[in-house]
Design an enzyme around this catalytic site. Structure first.
Site, PDB file in Angstrom:
ATOM      1  N   GLU A  39      10.492   2.188 -20.199  1.00 21.54           N
ATOM      2  CA  GLU A  39      11.665   1.413 -19.764  1.00 21.54           C
ATOM      3  C   GLU A  39      12.388   0.795 -20.971  1.00 21.54           C
ATOM      4  OE1 GLU A  39      13.304   0.834 -16.891  1.00 21.54           O
ATOM      5  OE2 GLU A  39      12.083   2.429 -16.053  1.00 21.54           O
ATOM      6  N   CYS A 204      25.266  16.013  -4.113  1.00 23.49           N
ATOM      7  CA  CYS A 204      24.737  14.641  -4.005  1.00 23.49           C
ATOM      8  C   CYS A 204      24.295  14.329  -2.571  1.00 23.49           C
ATOM      9  CB  CYS A 204      25.817  13.654  -4.440  1.00 23.49           C
ATOM     10  SG  CYS A 204      25.289  11.934  -4.306  1.00 23.49           S
TER      11      CYS A 204
HETATM   12  S1  SF4 Z   1      30.403   9.729  -6.819  1.00 22.00           S
HETATM   13 FE1  SF4 Z   1      29.332   9.431  -4.870  1.00 22.00          FE
HETATM   14  S2  SF4 Z   1      29.072  11.489  -4.053  1.00 22.00           S
HETATM   15 FE2  SF4 Z   1      29.624  11.710  -6.184  1.00 22.00          FE
HETATM   16  S3  SF4 Z   1      27.675  11.890  -7.226  1.00 22.00           S
HETATM   17 FE3  SF4 Z   1      28.219   9.719  -7.278  1.00 22.00          FE
HETATM   18  S4  SF4 Z   1      27.265   8.802  -5.466  1.00 22.00           S
HETATM   19 FE4  SF4 Z   1      27.234  11.026  -5.192  1.00 22.00          FE
END
Ligand code: SF4
Length: 361
Positions: A39, A204
């Site tokens: 860390e 994501c």
């Molecule tokens: S902007 Fe939002 S959707 Fe895009 S990678 Fe980041 S958290 Fe995920």
């Protein structure tokens, strides 16, 4: 903000199982000393850079007691090139504190960890979550980026009001189970998917509820700090090399940049010459000198333009060795084996000495 485990921590943990990083050296075993060291090293530094430093450090100092018993020079030596050397000095002091106050063991509660030198709220929380599986919210740079995008929060995250808001949100998102995995998951998402320049929103797990993604502007978050151009300073570094090929190093004062590291003597060429300084301060006579290519080193608050000047010198060694803050340093590939060469060097000095070694071997 609605309660979010279904839309935030659950998909994130599911994603982590398949796509998270499970083979980092500090995860096996994932015990407090290793987690703490990682860390601290990861503050301001990328994982790929940290790994070899981590492995060398752990090989040399196997546990808290070994680190506490080391000299500060030995610790700084192993930190050479990693930058932000206060981290290494604090690590060393914290190890000594743990030996004195906690029997050489890592404390397991938040207040005791936070009281150790060099550990802030997010690092304390990350250690508790990862090493002891205790649910504590973290808020490092990666997490700030994910949260400001997910909730479309404008304003520089270093600003107190914004930071407090982010802490509140981070706590709400943190589940009361799977603390270690959740902490690693959100750090991994920020590092590998929600990256600074090119967030991969299509892959994501938070995409469908991410406000920045829905607005089509993830790049607008987090709001950057307003900064003026960094000032530029200049220095000339003297590489005084004696007939044995050794280079004169000088230990810097504890306060200021590169505190207590071993560096090259510096001069301001507008006011003084290498010949004068070498003779007056170090008892060395310059036999020949030549300039090497200048280069720039950038700190967080200024640029330093460095002009290296290599000087072959003849010297009375004794005059230099009389001082504890001066040493003739032998540049050799295996210099870490001899204790007198275990010294912390600033990155640019290490670079210059490595180049010197390359050109003379
Ligand atoms: S902007 Fe939002 S959707 Fe895009 S990678 Fe980041 S958290 Fe995920």
């Amino acid at each position: 903000m609605p309660q979010t485990s279904d839309t935030f921590s659950k998909p994130l943990l599911k994603w982590f199982k398949q796509h998270g990083r499970h083979d980092l050296p500090w995860q096996h075993p994932r015990e407090p000393y290793r987690v703490w060291l990682s860390e601290i090293m990861l503050q301001q530094t990328q994982v790929a850079t940290v790994i070899p430093y981590f492995e060398r450090f752990i090989a040399e100092f196997k546990n808290i007691k070994a680190l506490a018993a080391a000299s500060e020079d030995e610790v700084l030596h192993l930190w050479t090139g990693l930058g932000y050397y206060a981290r290494a000095r604090n690590l060393h002091k914290a190890a000594q504190t743990m030996v004195e106050q906690h029997g050489g063991h890592f404390p397991q509660n938040y207040e005791d960890i936070l009281a150790l030198p060099g550990i802030g709220p997010s690092t304390a929380a990350a250690i508790l979550a990862q090493a002891f599986d205790q649910p504590h919210a973290i808020l490092d740079g990666n997490v700030k980026r994910v949260l400001t995008r997910y909730h479309a929060i404008s304003g520089w995250p270093g600003e107190k009001k914004i930071e407090n808001q982010l802490w509140e949100i981070a706590r709400q998102h943190t589940p009361d189970h799977s603390a270690a995995d959740y902490t690693q998951a959100i750090m991994d998402l920020g590092a590998t998917v929600c990256s600074r320049n090119k967030p991969a929103c299509d892959t994501c797990p938070l995409q469908s509820n991410c406000m920045a993604n829905n607005q089509g502007n993830p790049g607008d978050y987090p709001t950057p700090k307003k900064r003026s151009a960094l000032p530029i300073k200049q220095t000339t570094m003297l590489i005084l090399q004696n007939r044995r090929g050794e280079v004169l190093l000088q230990q810097r004062p504890a306060q200021g940049i590169w505190g207590k590291l071993w560096s090259l003597p510096e001069i301001n060429e507008a006011d003084e010459t290498a010949e004068q300084i070498s003779q007056q301060r170090f008892g060395c006579k310059v036999v020949s000198s030549s300039k090497l290519d200048p280069f720039r080193h950038t700190f967080s608050h200024f640029h330093l333009d460095i002009q290296p000047l290599i000087c072959k010198v003849s010297t009375h060694t004794q005059s230099v060795m009389d001082s504890d803050s001066l040493v003739w340093y032998k540049c050799e590939p295996n210099n870490s084996k001899a204790s007198q060469y275990k010294r912390g060097l600033p990155g640019p000095v290490k670079k210059l000495l490595d180049n010197l070694l390359e050109t003379t071997t």
